[in-house]
Design a protein around this motif. Sequence first.
Motif, PDB file in Angstrom:
ATOM      1  N   ARG A 160       0.741  -1.240  -0.042  1.00 18.57           N
ATOM      2  CA  ARG A 160       0.018   0.020   0.120  1.00 18.57           C
ATOM      3  C   ARG A 160       0.811   1.284  -0.196  1.00 18.57           C
ATOM      4  O   ARG A 160       0.352   2.463  -0.088  1.00 18.57           O
ATOM      5  CB  ARG A 160      -1.015   0.309   1.327  1.00 18.57           C
ATOM      6  CG  ARG A 160      -0.579   0.330   2.397  1.00 18.57           C
ATOM      7  CD  ARG A 160      -1.646   0.518   3.449  1.00 18.57           C
ATOM      8  NE  ARG A 160      -2.303   1.820   3.217  1.00 18.57           N
ATOM      9  CZ  ARG A 160      -3.375   2.188   3.958  1.00 18.57           C
ATOM     10  NH1 ARG A 160      -3.858   1.778   4.751  1.00 18.57           N
ATOM     11  NH2 ARG A 160      -3.843   3.585   3.699  1.00 18.57           N
TER      12      ARG A 160
ATOM     13  N   GLU B 182     -10.942  25.236  -7.834  1.00 19.27           N
ATOM     14  CA  GLU B 182     -10.262  25.320  -9.006  1.00 19.27           C
ATOM     15  C   GLU B 182     -11.357  25.305 -10.400  1.00 19.27           C
ATOM     16  O   GLU B 182     -11.144  25.558 -11.277  1.00 19.27           O
ATOM     17  CB  GLU B 182      -9.356  23.918  -9.285  1.00 19.27           C
ATOM     18  CG  GLU B 182      -8.375  24.200 -10.034  1.00 19.27           C
ATOM     19  CD  GLU B 182      -7.777  22.547 -10.268  1.00 19.27           C
ATOM     20  OE1 GLU B 182      -8.095  21.926  -9.518  1.00 19.27           O
ATOM     21  OE2 GLU B 182      -6.748  22.522 -10.988  1.00 19.27           O
TER      22      GLU B 182
ATOM     23  N   SER C 129      -6.924  22.019  -3.428  1.00 17.25           N
ATOM     24  CA  SER C 129      -7.876  21.383  -4.240  1.00 17.25           C
ATOM     25  C   SER C 129      -7.192  20.807  -5.539  1.00 17.25           C
ATOM     26  O   SER C 129      -7.761  19.795  -6.210  1.00 17.25           O
ATOM     27  CB  SER C 129      -9.018  22.082  -4.651  1.00 17.25           C
ATOM     28  OG  SER C 129      -8.764  23.332  -5.072  1.00 17.25           O
ATOM     29  N   SER C 130      -6.309  21.450  -6.109  1.00 17.58           N
ATOM     30  CA  SER C 130      -5.616  20.891  -7.288  1.00 17.58           C
ATOM     31  C   SER C 130      -4.584  19.549  -7.227  1.00 17.58           C
ATOM     32  O   SER C 130      -4.158  19.249  -8.102  1.00 17.58           O
ATOM     33  CB  SER C 130      -4.998  22.120  -7.948  1.00 17.58           C
ATOM     34  OG  SER C 130      -3.691  22.626  -7.037  1.00 17.58           O
TER      35      SER C 130
ATOM     36  N   ALA D 240       7.135   9.422  -1.343  1.00 14.60           N
ATOM     37  CA  ALA D 240       5.976   8.840  -1.675  1.00 14.60           C
ATOM     38  C   ALA D 240       5.592   7.651  -0.751  1.00 14.60           C
ATOM     39  O   ALA D 240       4.536   7.790  -0.267  1.00 14.60           O
ATOM     40  CB  ALA D 240       6.057   8.073  -2.997  1.00 14.60           C
TER      41      ALA D 240
ATOM     42  N   ARG E  92       2.443   8.018   1.637  1.00 14.47           N
ATOM     43  CA  ARG E  92       1.339   6.809   1.790  1.00 14.47           C
ATOM     44  C   ARG E  92       1.254   6.448   3.291  1.00 14.47           C
ATOM     45  O   ARG E  92       0.140   5.780   3.725  1.00 14.47           O
ATOM     46  CB  ARG E  92       1.467   6.021   0.734  1.00 14.47           C
ATOM     47  CG  ARG E  92       1.022   6.149  -0.409  1.00 14.47           C
ATOM     48  CD  ARG E  92       1.752   5.462  -1.726  1.00 14.47           C
ATOM     49  NE  ARG E  92       1.564   6.395  -2.825  1.00 14.47           N
ATOM     50  CZ  ARG E  92       0.446   6.736  -3.523  1.00 14.47           C
ATOM     51  NH1 ARG E  92      -0.551   5.920  -3.282  1.00 14.47           N
ATOM     52  NH2 ARG E  92       0.404   7.618  -4.629  1.00 14.47           N
TER      53      ARG E  92
ATOM     54  N   VAL F  59      -1.043   8.333   5.047  1.00 17.67           N
ATOM     55  CA  VAL F  59      -2.551   8.234   4.839  1.00 17.67           C
ATOM     56  C   VAL F  59      -2.932   7.017   5.482  1.00 17.67           C
ATOM     57  O   VAL F  59      -3.876   7.069   6.092  1.00 17.67           O
ATOM     58  CB  VAL F  59      -2.477   7.801   3.215  1.00 17.67           C
ATOM     59  CG1 VAL F  59      -3.984   7.370   2.950  1.00 17.67           C
ATOM     60  CG2 VAL F  59      -2.275   9.210   2.553  1.00 17.67           C
ATOM     61  N   LYS F  60      -1.854   5.915   5.926  1.00 14.05           N
ATOM     62  CA  LYS F  60      -2.257   4.907   6.699  1.00 14.05           C
ATOM     63  C   LYS F  60      -2.641   5.228   7.952  1.00 14.05           C
ATOM     64  O   LYS F  60      -3.399   4.635   8.513  1.00 14.05           O
ATOM     65  CB  LYS F  60      -1.138   3.685   6.196  1.00 14.05           C
ATOM     66  CG  LYS F  60      -1.399   2.585   7.094  1.00 14.05           C
ATOM     67  CD  LYS F  60      -0.756   1.985   7.922  1.00 14.05           C
ATOM     68  CE  LYS F  60      -1.334   0.985   9.309  1.00 14.05           C
ATOM     69  NZ  LYS F  60      -0.614   0.849  10.103  1.00 14.05           N
TER      70      LYS F  60
ATOM     71  N   LEU G  32      -6.979   6.318   6.813  1.00 12.95           N
ATOM     72  CA  LEU G  32      -7.693   6.230   5.392  1.00 12.95           C
ATOM     73  C   LEU G  32      -7.182   5.190   4.643  1.00 12.95           C
ATOM     74  O   LEU G  32      -6.336   4.656   4.494  1.00 12.95           O
ATOM     75  CB  LEU G  32      -7.138   7.509   4.534  1.00 12.95           C
ATOM     76  CG  LEU G  32      -7.562   8.971   5.165  1.00 12.95           C
ATOM     77  CD1 LEU G  32      -6.898   9.958   4.165  1.00 12.95           C
ATOM     78  CD2 LEU G  32      -9.155   9.108   5.004  1.00 12.95           C
ATOM     79  N   PRO G  33      -8.311   4.661   3.518  1.00 11.86           N
ATOM     80  CA  PRO G  33      -8.116   3.612   2.950  1.00 11.86           C
ATOM     81  C   PRO G  33      -6.971   4.030   1.710  1.00 11.86           C
ATOM     82  O   PRO G  33      -6.759   5.097   1.410  1.00 11.86           O
ATOM     83  CB  PRO G  33      -9.268   3.215   2.121  1.00 11.86           C
ATOM     84  CG  PRO G  33     -10.136   4.561   2.148  1.00 11.86           C
ATOM     85  CD  PRO G  33      -9.636   5.288   3.496  1.00 11.86           C
ATOM     86  N   PRO G  34      -6.205   2.941   1.372  1.00  9.51           N
ATOM     87  CA  PRO G  34      -5.069   3.129   0.471  1.00  9.51           C
ATOM     88  C   PRO G  34      -5.486   4.025  -0.931  1.00  9.51           C
ATOM     89  O   PRO G  34      -4.798   4.781  -1.143  1.00  9.51           O
ATOM     90  CB  PRO G  34      -4.448   1.654   0.091  1.00  9.51           C
ATOM     91  CG  PRO G  34      -5.229   0.775   1.001  1.00  9.51           C
ATOM     92  CD  PRO G  34      -6.180   1.395   1.542  1.00  9.51           C
TER      93      PRO G  34
ATOM     94  N   ASP H 188      -4.694   8.542  -3.953  1.00  8.38           N
ATOM     95  CA  ASP H 188      -4.817   9.185  -5.114  1.00  8.38           C
ATOM     96  C   ASP H 188      -6.024   9.934  -5.562  1.00  8.38           C
ATOM     97  O   ASP H 188      -6.152  10.356  -6.693  1.00  8.38           O
ATOM     98  CB  ASP H 188      -4.372   8.034  -6.123  1.00  8.38           C
ATOM     99  CG  ASP H 188      -2.995   7.438  -5.870  1.00  8.38           C
ATOM    100  OD1 ASP H 188      -2.099   8.144  -6.013  1.00  8.38           O
ATOM    101  OD2 ASP H 188      -3.040   6.346  -5.428  1.00  8.38           O
TER     102      ASP H 188
ATOM    103  N   SER I  98     -11.900  17.206  -3.346  1.00 16.34           N
ATOM    104  CA  SER I  98     -13.466  16.990  -3.682  1.00 16.34           C
ATOM    105  C   SER I  98     -14.054  15.793  -3.802  1.00 16.34           C
ATOM    106  O   SER I  98     -15.257  15.819  -3.726  1.00 16.34           O
ATOM    107  CB  SER I  98     -13.531  18.055  -5.084  1.00 16.34           C
ATOM    108  OG  SER I  98     -12.817  17.383  -6.175  1.00 16.34           O
TER     109      SER I  98
END
Lengths: 379, 257
Positions: free
Chosen positions: A104, A346, B99-100, B123, B127, B130-131, B135-137, B141, B145
């Motif tokens: 992951r 945006e 947001s971009s 990277a 990630r 995120v874990k 949050l889910p993997p 990405d 929004s």
Amino acid sequence: MNAEIGKTTFWQTARREGGLGCACTGAWIIANAAAIDAAIAGTESVSGHAILDLGGLSRLDTAGAHLIVKAERRLAAGGATVERIGARPEYETLLELVTCDAARLVPPPPGPPWIIRFLGGIGQSTVNAGHEARDLIGFIGLVIVTLARLIVKPWRLRLTSLVFNIEQVGFNAMPIIGLLSFLIGVVMAYQGADQLARFGAQIYVVNLLGISVLRELGVLMTSIIVAGRSGSAFTAQIGSMKLREEIDAMRTIGLDPVEVLVLPRVLALIVALPLLTFFADIMGLLGGALMAWSSLDLPPRLFLTQLQQAVELHTFFVGLIKAPVFAMTIAIVGCYMGMKVSGSAESVGKMTTASVVLSIFLVIVIDAFFSVFFSMVGL
Amino acid sequence: MRPEAREAVITVRGLRNQFGAQVIHDHLDLDVWRGEVLGIVGGSGTGKSVLMRTIVGLNRPRAGSINVLGVDVLGADEDVRHAVERRWGVLFQDGALFSSLTVAQNIEVPMKEHLDLPDKLRAEIARLKVKLVGLPPEAADKFPSELSGGMRKRAGLARALALDPEIVFLDEPTAGLDPVGATAFDNLIKDLQQALGLTVFMVTHDLDSLYAICDRIAVLAEKRVLVEGPIEVMLEQTHPWIREYFHGPRARAALGA
């Protein structure tokens, strides 16, 4: 804390009986992460039993803990059993927290090669353009239906909003439109006179100016400026309202956003654009007349006489009749793009750009259709 | 924690904030100790968020001094301030993600700005964050929004934790989350705080958070920190607003839980 960088060896390995002994020392923190990562990358995988001594760690954060887990994984990849020793209890907690499936942490593959993405992009945009056209036509229909309802119940017209919008898009645009049209008149007269002088036909600069300004340039310039100035404003205003759920709030209160927001803007532009076009025509001719007077010695009286002969009344109306159509195009595109804003800030920017580009494009396309039509009916 | 072992990471003295004629803070004093979770409470308009914004330098006070991690943040020059900013993370109310950029790119922004890490490692760490925030993997990405409000908060926390800061500022972290999500967020903050030795400065209205994870509470009222102390101290207060706050039906429910 930065003094530790470069001086400390963070990672030592030594062969020992039955496997490998590794020691993590110093501050395993994010500031040193690049150096540590490079150090552990050099470790070859071993078989047997590997001991990981964490006793020498002075500090540890999540990035450091991640690197320890990474090192363990690297050792284990060769079939070694890894044993952790000397870790403080809080480090154990941290290590547990960062341990996860290695898969992951890898970014997803970048997708198909560029040529496929390029071709796919063309296909996607074509499909999108089709959907866009369908939705826009649907929106035009919605505006017309709402307009028809307004004719039956005229008291529902938002008069304050209408007047306010006329001021915004019409009155406030007068200086910039006046100035630009004046300058266009000056340029046309100057360039035209230059060419016509070769035939000794300078007087016809009046014909050139009168027909081109009244028929095409006045209304086209005005429409393009208004599209950039007011069409974009419509998109941004309605788009921000959409983002902050104001449009949804209106619907729940029982207000129709098309009636409250779109119609006043469309009607305001339909009123304002012909007036602005008339103003632009006058300013364009004025600019041309001034230029003719100063550089060709063509007195204003003569200019007017020649203008009366050159230009018939229908030339003027052919230009002016296009204005409400352009106005409707610009306003509807502006409001439609505003309604399509969704998600992020945006999106407001993207839709505003799209609104200006599409409305100018449509104005010029419709103008071409008008030319074909007028030439067919002999005007 | 024994009082003599305490080390102040944030010291605010004589703070005065004023917008036009409206005085928000006057002679406000506050200490935040290393490794604690401090909850800031107060009625609407008492300037909880303004206090947070002032400490992190988004709002210049009229008077007073603010010392964070041994640096006088109001008087320090650019470089020193920049170095201190690296050592704290801020979670805004709605996450305030760019947001971009995708969530992973958002988390990489502070790392790119402050550190020189190889792309691959950066990277990985992004990630990992995120874990860490649960949050889910696949969320890594996605664009902000495309996430729900609760997920945006978690992503915002991940970005706040990107540089493994010593202090995190949280502006109403559990507001707008469902009770399950809010409890999970509380536990997450507590876990991270214990594992990383974080100091947490938390503006909150959530009584459950106050009971569950705050070591100490500071009540803003009458333009200053009226009372500070653990929850037991709050329960003994006689000030009407504080009494109402900690003895109201919601507070009793939270206490009973």
